[in-house]
Design a protein around this motif. Structure first.
Motif, short mmCIF file in Angstrom:
data_model
loop_
_atom_site.label_atom_id
_atom_site.label_comp_id
_atom_site.label_asym_id
_atom_site.label_seq_id
_atom_site.Cartn_x
_atom_site.Cartn_y
_atom_site.Cartn_z
N ALA A 98 -2.48 -0.98 2.77
CA ALA A 98 -2.13 -0.15 3.93
C ALA A 98 -1.88 1.28 3.42
O ALA A 98 -1.40 1.47 2.30
N HIS A 99 -2.22 2.26 4.22
CA HIS A 99 -2.05 3.67 3.82
C HIS A 99 -0.60 4.11 4.03
O HIS A 99 0.00 4.75 3.17
N PHE A 100 -0.04 3.80 5.18
CA PHE A 100 1.35 4.10 5.55
C PHE A 100 1.69 5.58 5.67
O PHE A 100 2.87 5.93 5.77
N ASP A 101 0.70 6.46 5.64
CA ASP A 101 1.00 7.89 5.86
C ASP A 101 -0.16 8.56 6.59
O ASP A 101 -0.54 9.68 6.27
N LEU A 102 -0.71 7.84 7.57
CA LEU A 102 -1.83 8.43 8.31
C LEU A 102 -1.31 9.48 9.27
O LEU A 102 -0.41 9.21 10.08
N LYS A 103 -1.86 10.67 9.14
CA LYS A 103 -1.48 11.80 10.00
C LYS A 103 -2.58 12.85 9.83
O LYS A 103 -3.40 12.75 8.89
N ALA A 152 0.85 4.48 -0.02
CA ALA A 152 0.05 3.26 0.23
C ALA A 152 0.63 2.07 -0.50
O ALA A 152 1.34 2.21 -1.51
N HIS A 153 0.31 0.89 0.03
CA HIS A 153 0.86 -0.33 -0.58
C HIS A 153 -0.18 -1.44 -0.59
O HIS A 153 -0.90 -1.64 0.39
N LEU A 154 -0.24 -2.12 -1.72
CA LEU A 154 -1.12 -3.29 -1.84
C LEU A 154 -0.25 -4.53 -1.67
O LEU A 154 0.67 -4.76 -2.45
N GLU A 180 11.84 -3.16 9.33
CA GLU A 180 11.35 -4.55 9.40
C GLU A 180 10.22 -4.72 8.39
O GLU A 180 9.66 -3.74 7.90
N PRO A 181 9.84 -5.98 8.10
CA PRO A 181 8.71 -6.19 7.20
C PRO A 181 7.45 -5.53 7.76
O PRO A 181 7.20 -5.59 8.96
N LEU A 182 6.70 -4.87 6.88
CA LEU A 182 5.53 -4.10 7.33
C LEU A 182 4.23 -4.85 7.02
O LEU A 182 4.19 -5.73 6.16
N SER A 183 3.19 -4.43 7.71
CA SER A 183 1.85 -4.96 7.44
C SER A 183 0.87 -3.81 7.65
O SER A 183 1.27 -2.69 8.00
N THR A 184 -0.42 -4.11 7.49
CA THR A 184 -1.43 -3.07 7.71
C THR A 184 -1.43 -2.59 9.17
O THR A 184 -1.95 -1.51 9.46
#
Ligand code: ATP
Length: 363
Positions: A136-141, A165-167, A192-196
């Motif tokens: 997941a990128h987690f910083d899309l802007k 980003a996180h694998l 909370e727990p994150l996902s893509t």
């Protein structure tokens, strides 16, 4: 694992103009001495010790490198090389010279939804690829969606900045409250727990802005923005969405869903009729609808102004802190000085971790 070369980067690359700045360093154009090819060098400051707050942990940089190596895709910036010295790591990246997608669009007189969809498709393809690898990128802007070049009339999308980003490993529960307030989903705010799926929320926000020039949850302060997100307080104000197709609104509605598991995935987005029309009527609708260019230009100008303002504030704070450190060093060269040397990071006490990337945000 990538090799972090211990050699001096300047022996191999000539440093050129500054292309941009982030929270942990600068990105500069660099010229490879052997071939004459231009690249982008991302200079990241590394923490000197565990107690210091300035700079990144080496492990964070390792993670960014590992992820960049795993996401080789035409719509994602490529990593060429990594150099490491005592105080910094330099990532040699493909030079993305087309600027930000939002700036490219803001220069146009008008834009049909159809043309905007061409860009959306490329973003979604990059995400489908990344998410299939559990990244997941987690910083899309908007700042992280760039274009390959300035010369082609149809430049390619290049996603940049994999610093957050996180694998995901199988069965792993991952939480993070980092990100930029305007673009983060409710699960990020609630820790909370994150996902893509968190990326898909950001895509919903970016699409909303692209079509209307309005930011769906933007409040007068970051706190208000976060409250609006939690309350799912957004609407399609007819004043701003008068030229938007109903398919586009449906697309956004299926992304701005509080329950992350019910959001459209990137793969599903590529099959949504707004992106891939099935009937002639659907295709025609996209050609008739356009983005709200007048308001989009206004949004983009304001965004750029805030980015510059934030950058000036950051520079001022760094200068002040450096002066402070120098002052202390003349009277007390003890532990406090060591702390100052490495603790020149922004220490605002607002929702702290959410503001980690705030200086580059447009909120
Ligand atoms: P932040 O703290 O904002 O997340 P960062 O330190 O992770 O930033 P990046 O976002 O990767 O750094 O880069 C900062 C800026 O440098 C970008 O907004 C962009 O303008 C420029 N930039 C980054 N990578 C490239 C590239 N490969 N080619 C051209 N310019 C780039």
């Amino acid at each position: 694992m990538a090799v972090f070369k211990p050699e001096n980067v300047e022996d191999f690359y000539e440093l050129g103009e500054v292309l941009g700045s982030g929270h942990f360093g600068q990105v500069r154009q660099v010229r490879e001495r052997a071939s004459g090819t231009s690249w982008a060098g991302k200079f990241l400051k590394i923490r000197k010790n565990a107690c210091s707050r300035l700079g990144l942990d080496r492990s964070s940089v390792e993670r960014e490198v590992e992820i960049l190596q795993a996401v080789q895709h035409p719509n994602i910036v490529t990593l060429k090389d990594v150099f490491e010295s005592r105080a910094e790591v330099v990532l040699i990246l493909e030079l993305v010279s087309g600027g930000e997608l939002f700036d490219f669009i803001a220069e146009k007189e008008n834009l049909l939804e159809n043309e905007a969809i061409d860009f959306m498709k490329q973003i979604l393809k990059a995400l489908t690829f990344m998410h299939s690898k559990n990244i997941a990128h987690f910083d899309l802007k908007p700042e992280n969606i760039m274009l390959s070049d300035k010369v082609s009339p149809h430049p390619n999308i290049k996603l940049i900045d994999f610093g957050l980003a996180h694998l995901f490993y199988q069965g792993e529960e991952y939480r993070s409250t980092s990100g930029t307030p305007q673009y983060i989903g409710p699960e990020v705010i609630n820790n909370e727990p994150l996902s893509t799926a968190a990326d898909m929320w950001s895509i919903g926000v970016i699409t909303y802005i692209l079509l209307s020039g309005l930011s769906p949850f933007q409040g007068d302060s970051d706190e208000e923005t976060l409250k609006n997100i939690i309350a799912m307080k957004y609407e399609f104000n007819a004043r701003y969405f008068s030229t938007t197709s109903s398919m586009a609104k449906d697309f956004i509605e299926k992304l701005l869903v509080k329950n992350a598991s019910e959001r459209m995935t990137a793969e599903e987005c590529l099959l949504h009729p707004w992106i891939k029309p099935i009937t002639r009527k659907q295709a025609a609708n996209r050609n008739r609808s356009s983005i709200n260019m007048k308001n989009f230009k206004r949004f983009n100008a304001k965004r750029k102004w805030k980015m510059s303002y934030n950058m000036v504030c950051m520079c001022n704070r760094l200068v002040n802190l450096k002066l402070l450190c120098k002052g202390i060093s003349t009277t007390d060269p003890g532990p406090l000085q060591r702390q100052c040397e490495s603790d020149t990071e922004d220490t605002e006490s607002k929702p702290a971790s959410l503001l980690r990337r705030r200086l580059s945000s447009s909120s």
